[in-house]
Structures are given as structure tokens and as C-alpha cells.
Design a protein around this motif. Structure first.
Motif, mmCIF file in Angstrom:
data_model
loop_
_atom_site.group_PDB
_atom_site.id
_atom_site.type_symbol
_atom_site.label_atom_id
_atom_site.label_comp_id
_atom_site.label_asym_id
_atom_site.label_seq_id
_atom_site.Cartn_x
_atom_site.Cartn_y
_atom_site.Cartn_z
ATOM 1 N N THR A 1 0.850 -1.182 0.000
ATOM 2 C CA THR A 1 0.000 0.000 0.000
ATOM 3 C C THR A 1 0.889 1.235 0.000
ATOM 4 O O THR A 1 2.004 1.201 0.515
ATOM 5 N N ALA B 1 5.082 0.673 -2.612
ATOM 6 C CA ALA B 1 5.255 0.487 -4.057
ATOM 7 C C ALA B 1 6.720 0.591 -4.461
ATOM 8 O O ALA B 1 7.181 -0.137 -5.344
ATOM 9 N N ASN C 1 -8.080 7.829 -6.254
ATOM 10 C CA ASN C 1 -7.274 7.104 -7.230
ATOM 11 C C ASN C 1 -8.003 7.021 -8.563
ATOM 12 O O ASN C 1 -9.203 7.263 -8.654
ATOM 13 N N LEU D 1 1.520 -8.415 -8.309
ATOM 14 C CA LEU D 1 1.277 -7.502 -7.195
ATOM 15 C C LEU D 1 -0.204 -7.394 -6.842
ATOM 16 O O LEU D 1 -1.072 -7.564 -7.697
ATOM 17 N N GLU E 1 -6.266 -3.631 -6.496
ATOM 18 C CA GLU E 1 -5.940 -3.807 -7.907
ATOM 19 C C GLU E 1 -4.838 -4.847 -8.017
ATOM 20 O O GLU E 1 -4.040 -5.016 -7.115
ATOM 21 N N SER F 1 2.905 4.769 -1.604
ATOM 22 C CA SER F 1 4.083 4.924 -2.455
ATOM 23 C C SER F 1 5.325 4.313 -1.824
ATOM 24 O O SER F 1 6.210 3.820 -2.529
ATOM 25 N N TYR G 1 7.369 -3.027 -6.456
ATOM 26 C CA TYR G 1 7.492 -3.135 -7.915
ATOM 27 C C TYR G 1 8.805 -3.777 -8.360
ATOM 28 O O TYR G 1 8.789 -4.720 -9.142
ATOM 29 N N CYS H 1 -2.193 -4.259 -5.109
ATOM 30 C CA CYS H 1 -2.117 -2.893 -4.603
ATOM 31 C C CYS H 1 -3.356 -2.612 -3.767
ATOM 32 O O CYS H 1 -4.482 -2.724 -4.258
ATOM 33 N N ARG I 1 -5.253 0.252 -2.151
ATOM 34 C CA ARG I 1 -5.337 1.717 -2.203
ATOM 35 C C ARG I 1 -5.710 2.279 -0.840
ATOM 36 O O ARG I 1 -6.518 1.701 -0.111
ATOM 37 N N ASP J 1 6.614 -3.528 2.710
ATOM 38 C CA ASP J 1 6.498 -2.120 3.088
ATOM 39 C C ASP J 1 7.888 -1.633 3.448
ATOM 40 O O ASP J 1 8.801 -2.439 3.673
#
Length: 99
Positions: free
Chosen positions: A33, A38, A62, A52, A69, A35, A42, A54, A56, A81
């Protein structure tokens, strides 16, 4: 200060350790979750060839309006994280995926 060389080493080390871990504990996806999650998820996903999930932070801020997602049908996942302090991120991700 952001150090690209240290980030690359961290991602490679995490991927190597998760590759070993995956031999013992099978997982279908990497969940994250925000940035900060991410940023690690990624490149690790790419290096491992693992999809992945994701989660939100908000559905109204978004582009898709979705809470989840990606590989939402995965039955086993790990959470990536940048830092775990209180456990709230882990609880939030688990709750969102289970619902």
C-alpha cells in the motif's frame, strides 16, 4: 538523503531472501500500500516474477475507484512495506484483501 546505490542493494537483497523464503513458504503475490510500499514492491515483483496486489489508501483519490488492484485472486501473499512500526499497515492490507 536518497541513495540510489543503497536502494538497489536493498531491493536485490530483499529479492534474494524472498526467493529463498518462497522455496519453503509458497506465495502467489506481493501486497503493498502507498508509495513507500510500491517503491519496494514493484522492483521485487519484477525480479521474482510475482504479481502484485495494490491496496489503495482511498477509493476516491485514485484513478480506478477500486480498493484493490492486481492479483486479487491470489490465495497467499506477502506484504512488502518500507517500515513496520505499529502493525497498522499489515492489518489494513490483510483486512482489505479478505473483504
Amino acid at each position: 538523503m536518497y541513495r540510489t546505490d543503497q536502494f538497489v542493494k536493498t531491493v536485490k537483497l530483499a529479492a534474494t531472501n524472498l526467493k529463498r523464503f518462497r522455496r519453503k513458504v509458497k506465495f502467489d503475490a506481493i501486497a503493498f500500500t502507498g508509495s513507500s510500499g510500491a517503491a519496494l514492491a514493484y522492483p521485487i515483483s519484477f525480479l521474482l516474477g510475482v504479481p502484485l496486489i495494490c491496496v489503495r489508501k482511498s477509493t476516491k483519490d485514485n484513478h480506478s475507484g477500486l480498493k484493490l488492484e492486481g492479483a486479487v485472486s491470489a490465495s497467499k501473499y506477502i506484504i512488502v512495506d518500507d517500515f513496520i512500526q505499529s502493525g497498522r499497515t499489515i492489518n489494513k492490507i490483510n483486512k482489505a484483501i479478505k473483504s
